[in-house]
Design an enzyme around this catalytic site. Sequence first.
Site, mmCIF file in Angstrom:
data_model
loop_
_atom_site.group_PDB
_atom_site.id
_atom_site.type_symbol
_atom_site.label_atom_id
_atom_site.label_comp_id
_atom_site.label_asym_id
_atom_site.label_seq_id
_atom_site.Cartn_x
_atom_site.Cartn_y
_atom_site.Cartn_z
ATOM 1 N N TYR A 154 56.051 -2.541 97.095
ATOM 2 C CA TYR A 154 56.469 -2.404 95.700
ATOM 3 C C TYR A 154 56.636 -0.924 95.341
ATOM 4 C CZ TYR A 154 56.502 -2.581 90.623
ATOM 5 O OH TYR A 154 56.850 -2.423 89.300
ATOM 6 N N THR A 179 63.695 -12.463 79.948
ATOM 7 C CA THR A 179 62.296 -12.503 79.539
ATOM 8 C C THR A 179 61.710 -11.104 79.604
ATOM 9 O OG1 THR A 179 60.184 -13.642 79.911
ATOM 10 C CG2 THR A 179 61.387 -12.912 81.862
ATOM 11 N N SER A 230 58.774 3.130 88.011
ATOM 12 C CA SER A 230 57.407 2.741 87.709
ATOM 13 C C SER A 230 56.466 3.885 88.054
ATOM 14 C CB SER A 230 57.016 1.501 88.529
ATOM 15 O OG SER A 230 55.621 1.279 88.510
ATOM 16 N N ILE A 251 60.239 -7.378 79.429
ATOM 17 C CA ILE A 251 60.744 -6.077 79.009
ATOM 18 C C ILE A 251 62.259 -6.098 78.858
ATOM 19 C CG2 ILE A 251 61.024 -3.678 79.742
ATOM 20 C CD1 ILE A 251 58.220 -3.951 81.056
ATOM 21 N N GLY A 252 62.956 -6.729 79.807
ATOM 22 C CA GLY A 252 64.412 -6.794 79.738
ATOM 23 C C GLY A 252 64.903 -7.497 78.489
#
Length: 301
Positions: A174, A24, A149, A26-27
């Site tokens: 994160y 699902t 990121s 971006i991948g």
Amino acid sequence: MTDFTFADIPEQTGKTTIVTGSNTGIGFEIARHLARKGARVILACRDGDKAAEAANEMKEGPERLEVDTLHLDLANIASVREAAETAQKEKQIDLLINNAGVMMPPLSHATAGTELQFAVNHLGHFAFTALLLGKLAENGGGRVVTQSSIAHKSGDIDFDNLDASNGYAKSPFYSQSKLANLLFALELDRRLRAANSPVASIACHPGVAASELTRHLKGGAFFQPIMKVVLNTSEQGALPALQAATDPNAEGGDYLGPRGLMEARGNTSGRAYKSERARDEALAKRLWEKSEELTGINFSV
């Protein structure tokens, strides 16, 4: 390096690519675009049913893309070993795209006891790459692409609290995992160069994109449609990884990302900003050694 667009993706016929977390978001878009250019793409995912659905969507569409699946649970080193053993049977692996991730979930842990974001985003990919590095070195040498990121800019590595036993906050953990991704990619590049390896390690980030990664965020489902308009769609967020994977001008050690709005969005991709901590070679070396200790898996470089 000039700006890179979807039109610049070169032909990929004859290449085999593994994309983690590709059922699902971006991948999925990374995998779909590579398959459209002729690559055989392997969707390496934790949920086998969702991976099969994504593969069928690509294979049964009008383009009849060449797609397979591989079970990979990055939170479980035993699963990482099994997935790598299966992948080793491939005739060749030209690209490994370390894309999968989890973002700001409630506190939980991987099988080894480390906090889940650090385990999935960094340790699982660290181990999977180590186990496939020899395969990637065959056939003239491949590329390892690691998704970081812009959150890495506020990250640091708290070596005394990787299991969150001394406290947990979603956002700093994160950012820590995303800094770890970039530190790993850059340290891998240095080691590959020192070993005269034909493999290249390139990092990237998607900007801020609407994807399944936001599922743990409060109001994430509500804001996704807005993000698609104001920031990046999942497809736009896939472009930096596609550049890292295919651009002939991309080099080991590069860090690529969107070119617009403080690297948060854009229809073109190019070199992105690395924080001072991301460029700290001593920190990268310490993280590398700790990662080998925690995974029980050592690199050949």
